[in-house]
Design an enzyme around this catalytic site. Structure first.
Site, short mmCIF file in Angstrom:
data_model
loop_
_atom_site.label_atom_id
_atom_site.label_comp_id
_atom_site.label_asym_id
_atom_site.label_seq_id
_atom_site.Cartn_x
_atom_site.Cartn_y
_atom_site.Cartn_z
N CYS A 175 0.82 -1.21 0.00
CA CYS A 175 0.00 0.00 0.00
C CYS A 175 0.85 1.26 0.00
O CYS A 175 0.32 2.37 0.08
CB CYS A 175 -0.95 0.00 1.20
SG CYS A 175 -0.14 -0.10 2.81
N GLU A 206 -1.88 1.46 -4.49
CA GLU A 206 -1.24 0.23 -4.07
C GLU A 206 -0.58 -0.42 -5.28
O GLU A 206 -0.94 -0.12 -6.43
CB GLU A 206 -2.25 -0.74 -3.45
CG GLU A 206 -2.72 -0.33 -2.07
CD GLU A 206 -3.37 -1.47 -1.30
OE1 GLU A 206 -3.32 -2.62 -1.79
OE2 GLU A 206 -3.92 -1.21 -0.22
#
Length: 427
Positions: A384, A418
């Protein structure tokens, strides 16, 4: 806070700054549409709003889909549940106009309690002693709070034009209100939602080569089609980590499925070298089993490692609900667990895995964890924070190279993205 005659208003927190908002278009449609209606109802519920500090929403995509599928023009005052009146929904250009929701959700066999929990609202309160009961710091009497919470829940049900679920689960509801204060947690029914995703499993080359005779080709093709698309269920607990973007979460799962399919196919081609060993997956930071459930079809054995006890419990429940076997969930810190495996490796007793999947927090992987995973040929890394991934690649890149990658836009219109990469050992 009604005690101080302050106007209730939604706000988004940024460090110590609160930014007032009227709505939140990035949220699920059901949350966005219900926000003004809920705020209006709260102004007439003093026991719910005394010392109210924050409001949090949790909504599943299936709930949102039911709601959207049943939006109708605001000219019918009778819902399918028999309730009278309209629940006007003010839309924006991105949501498409005014309408009323006409939905009737009943328990079904399509998922465990699936239609019984889909929209949860949490009311968080400041610390204080007013009206405390048994050490609970709700700023009001518990019975009074529960009465008003039930009133609010029923109002939200009316807004979505939903009927109460019938037996045998009549005590639960597709809508729930939760109160959270120091030493106290109250709820009208449940504090979780059930989410569902459809996973697309690719047909392998081996399956394509095994063409059935013409007489049974149609039946086999239908079975293959069912095998390719699998509906899986997840339980998400309020307050525990869950992916906020169901669409991209599903896309991430499908990307991982394709990656695991590639790995499984390549390992099966070298079956002689593997001497019939079962396919094994190690998943670090497995959470509530979000990836584990979808990838279980490719592996005989899976070991999942997760630090949060609540997420471990949910992972076990999600695996059981979806009929996944051969999975062991370990409640442990990934770094400490990896250190123990490194010690075993030096002793020649390390566990063998065919693929390692990691989905760490924003800081990325620690050095101890990386020292272990580079011992394996295939690594799937869901990150992320691309900056952390770039930093981790300084070490991982010494032995592995990126064979496939994907950019996953979980938060549209923001700078946050991400990434998912498949790392394979360098020749």
């Amino acid at each position: 806070n009604n005690k101080n005659n302050k106007k209730l208003q939604y706000g988004l927190f940024d460090s110590n700054t609160v930014h007032p908002v009227e709505d939140f278009p990035l949220a699920r449609r059901a949350i966005h549409d219900a926000m003004p209606y809920i705020l209006e109802k709260l102004t007439n519920l003093p026991h719910l709003t005394a010392a109210l500090h924050g409001v949090h929403f949790l909504c599943s995509s299936w709930f949102d889909d039911h709601y959207l599928a049943n939006l109708q023009p605001a000219n019918d005052n009778t819902s399918s549940s028999g309730m009278q009146g309209t629940a006007s929904v003010e839309g924006d250009p991105g949501h498409g106009g005014v309408g009323t929701a006409a939905v009737l959700l009943e328990p079904s066999s399509s998922g465990p309690e699936a239609v019984l929990s889909g929209f949860v609202m949490q009311l968080s309160y400041k610390e204080g002693d007013g009206g405390s009961v048994g050490g609970c710091t709700l700023h009001t009497n518990r019975d009074e709070w529960r009465n008003e919470a039930t009133t609010l829940r029923n109002a939200i049900l009316h807004f979505f034009r939903m009927a109460e679920p019938s037996a045998p689960h009549g005590s639960l509801s597709p809508v729930s209100v939760v109160g959270l204060a120091k030493n106290c947690r109250e709820t009208t029914s449940c504090d979780y939602v059930w989410e569902r995703y459809t996973i697309n499993y690719p047909i392998t080359t081996q399956q394509q080569q095994q063409s059935p005779p013409t007489a049974i080709q149609e039946t086999t093709a239908k079975q293959q089609q069912e095998d390719m698309h699998k509906l899986i269920w997840y339980k998400h607990l309020l307050g525990s980590f869950s992916n906020p973007n169901a669409t991209i979460c599903r896309d991430t799962l499908n990307w991982l499925v394709c990656a695991c399919s590639r790995v499984a196919a390549s390992l099966q081609e070298g079956e002689t070298e593997r001497a019939g060993r079962p396919l094994r997956l190690l998943e670090l930071f497995c959470g509530n089993g979000n990836h584990t459930v979808g990838l279980g079809a490719f592996f005989n054995e899976i070991v999942g490692v997760e630090l949060n006890r609540a997420l471990c419990d949910m992972a076990k429940e999600n695996l059981k609900v979806n009929g996944c076997s051969g999975v062991k969930i370990l409640c442990s810190d990934a770094k400490k667990w990896c250190h123990k495996q490194i010690v075993k490796h030096k002793e020649g007793t390390v566990e063998r895995f065919d693929l390692v999947l990691v989905d760490p927090p924003r800081v990325g992987l620690d050095e101890e964890t990386m020292r272990l995973i580079v011992e394996y040929d295939n690594i799937l890394y869901v990150c992320c924070n691309p900056t952390a991934l770039k930093e981790n690649m300084r070490l991982l890149g010494e032995t592995h190279q990126i064979s496939h990658a994907a950019v996953l836009d979980h938060f549209p219109h923001t700078r946050h993205i991400e990434m998912a990469v498949h790392l394979t050992r360098k020749p």
